[in-house]
Design a protein around this motif. Sequence first.
Motif, PDB file in Angstrom:
ATOM      1  N   ILE A  86       0.772  -1.269  -0.058  1.00 32.27           N
ATOM      2  CA  ILE A  86       0.054   0.101  -0.241  1.00 32.27           C
ATOM      3  C   ILE A  86       0.897   1.263   0.035  1.00 32.27           C
ATOM      4  O   ILE A  86       0.183   2.302  -0.293  1.00 32.27           O
ATOM      5  CB  ILE A  86      -0.981  -0.090   1.266  1.00 32.27           C
ATOM      6  CG1 ILE A  86      -0.094  -0.090   2.524  1.00 32.27           C
ATOM      7  CG2 ILE A  86      -2.014  -1.173   1.149  1.00 32.27           C
ATOM      8  CD1 ILE A  86      -1.218   0.446   3.710  1.00 32.27           C
ATOM      9  N   SER A  87       2.053   1.050   0.294  1.00 34.79           N
ATOM     10  CA  SER A  87       3.108   2.387   0.366  1.00 34.79           C
ATOM     11  C   SER A  87       3.849   2.285  -1.090  1.00 34.79           C
ATOM     12  O   SER A  87       4.990   1.578  -1.025  1.00 34.79           O
ATOM     13  CB  SER A  87       4.010   2.136   1.453  1.00 34.79           C
ATOM     14  OG  SER A  87       5.096   3.232   1.529  1.00 34.79           O
ATOM     15  N   PRO A  88       3.522   2.971  -1.999  1.00 35.40           N
ATOM     16  CA  PRO A  88       4.380   3.111  -3.099  1.00 35.40           C
ATOM     17  C   PRO A  88       5.822   3.632  -2.851  1.00 35.40           C
ATOM     18  O   PRO A  88       6.690   3.032  -3.680  1.00 35.40           O
ATOM     19  CB  PRO A  88       3.715   4.332  -3.929  1.00 35.40           C
ATOM     20  CG  PRO A  88       2.361   4.652  -3.246  1.00 35.40           C
ATOM     21  CD  PRO A  88       2.505   4.213  -1.817  1.00 35.40           C
ATOM     22  N   GLU A  89       6.360   4.291  -1.992  1.00 29.29           N
ATOM     23  CA  GLU A  89       7.548   4.600  -1.438  1.00 29.29           C
ATOM     24  C   GLU A  89       8.472   3.273  -1.265  1.00 29.29           C
ATOM     25  O   GLU A  89       9.212   2.718  -1.510  1.00 29.29           O
ATOM     26  CB  GLU A  89       7.951   5.621  -0.418  1.00 29.29           C
ATOM     27  CG  GLU A  89       7.278   7.022  -0.947  1.00 29.29           C
ATOM     28  CD  GLU A  89       5.890   6.918  -0.608  1.00 29.29           C
ATOM     29  OE1 GLU A  89       4.848   6.249  -0.028  1.00 29.29           O
ATOM     30  OE2 GLU A  89       5.264   7.971  -1.283  1.00 29.29           O
ATOM     31  N   ALA A  90       7.649   2.419   0.009  1.00 28.10           N
ATOM     32  CA  ALA A  90       8.314   1.155   0.276  1.00 28.10           C
ATOM     33  C   ALA A  90       8.185   0.222  -1.104  1.00 28.10           C
ATOM     34  O   ALA A  90       9.484  -0.512  -1.014  1.00 28.10           O
ATOM     35  CB  ALA A  90       7.520   0.721   1.500  1.00 28.10           C
ATOM     36  N   LEU A  91       7.307   0.152  -1.845  1.00 33.90           N
ATOM     37  CA  LEU A  91       7.402  -0.670  -2.677  1.00 33.90           C
ATOM     38  C   LEU A  91       8.453  -0.375  -3.750  1.00 33.90           C
ATOM     39  O   LEU A  91       9.176  -1.509  -4.119  1.00 33.90           O
ATOM     40  CB  LEU A  91       6.009  -0.494  -3.331  1.00 33.90           C
ATOM     41  CG  LEU A  91       5.434  -1.596  -4.500  1.00 33.90           C
ATOM     42  CD1 LEU A  91       5.705  -2.882  -4.262  1.00 33.90           C
ATOM     43  CD2 LEU A  91       4.295  -1.208  -5.210  1.00 33.90           C
ATOM     44  N   HIS A  92       8.866   0.805  -4.208  1.00 36.61           N
ATOM     45  CA  HIS A  92       9.683   1.031  -5.026  1.00 36.61           C
ATOM     46  C   HIS A  92      10.950   0.852  -4.674  1.00 36.61           C
ATOM     47  O   HIS A  92      11.762   0.218  -5.289  1.00 36.61           O
ATOM     48  CB  HIS A  92       9.616   2.452  -5.636  1.00 36.61           C
ATOM     49  CG  HIS A  92       8.316   2.574  -6.651  1.00 36.61           C
ATOM     50  ND1 HIS A  92       8.237   1.956  -7.947  1.00 36.61           N
ATOM     51  CD2 HIS A  92       6.684   2.872  -6.395  1.00 36.61           C
ATOM     52  CE1 HIS A  92       6.970   2.218  -8.321  1.00 36.61           C
ATOM     53  NE2 HIS A  92       6.019   2.717  -7.427  1.00 36.61           N
ATOM     54  N   ALA A  93      11.255   1.254  -3.345  1.00 36.53           N
ATOM     55  CA  ALA A  93      12.489   0.845  -2.784  1.00 36.53           C
ATOM     56  C   ALA A  93      12.863  -0.618  -2.534  1.00 36.53           C
ATOM     57  O   ALA A  93      14.028  -0.913  -3.136  1.00 36.53           O
ATOM     58  CB  ALA A  93      12.520   1.383  -1.402  1.00 36.53           C
ATOM     59  N   TRP A  94      11.918  -1.550  -2.448  1.00 35.21           N
ATOM     60  CA  TRP A  94      11.943  -2.695  -2.489  1.00 35.21           C
ATOM     61  C   TRP A  94      12.264  -3.489  -3.940  1.00 35.21           C
ATOM     62  O   TRP A  94      12.982  -4.102  -3.925  1.00 35.21           O
ATOM     63  CB  TRP A  94      10.879  -3.672  -1.691  1.00 35.21           C
ATOM     64  CG  TRP A  94      10.850  -4.917  -1.566  1.00 35.21           C
ATOM     65  CD1 TRP A  94      11.130  -5.770  -0.806  1.00 35.21           C
ATOM     66  CD2 TRP A  94      10.130  -5.899  -2.756  1.00 35.21           C
ATOM     67  NE1 TRP A  94      10.690  -7.087  -1.098  1.00 35.21           N
ATOM     68  CE2 TRP A  94      10.080  -7.263  -2.479  1.00 35.21           C
ATOM     69  CE3 TRP A  94       9.233  -5.491  -3.990  1.00 35.21           C
ATOM     70  CZ2 TRP A  94       9.784  -8.062  -2.922  1.00 35.21           C
ATOM     71  CZ3 TRP A  94       8.790  -6.436  -4.692  1.00 35.21           C
ATOM     72  CH2 TRP A  94       9.008  -7.957  -4.129  1.00 35.21           C
ATOM     73  N   GLY A  95      11.590  -2.896  -4.648  1.00 35.79           N
ATOM     74  CA  GLY A  95      11.826  -3.286  -6.111  1.00 35.79           C
ATOM     75  C   GLY A  95      12.942  -3.121  -6.533  1.00 35.79           C
ATOM     76  O   GLY A  95      13.600  -3.739  -7.309  1.00 35.79           O
TER      77      GLY A  95
END
Length: 93
Positions: free
Chosen positions: A35-44
């Motif tokens: 649900i967090s775009p910031e966390a998602l993109h950092a993880w990706g």
Amino acid sequence: MTLKVAVIGVGGIARTHMPGWEASPHAEVVAGADISPEALHAWGEKNGITRLTTDSAELIADPGIDIVDICTPNNYHAPLSIAALNAGKHVLC
């Protein structure tokens, strides 16, 4: 055959699951949702995964995903697991 994995919830526990997925010759993490775009993109970026979405239902519905690894807070486990099982996925929760 390599099984395709989607991780739902990329914070906390997902970090402890990734080394196991990376070590497996039978599975490949190909997508992630959070649900967090910031966390998602950092993880990706950290894991070299480009298929990222804030809509977990998109990954659950994808016939190209074989396994759903649910790494969300506990109160979201049941609805996500049930949806993934109903979609014919293997589920790690």
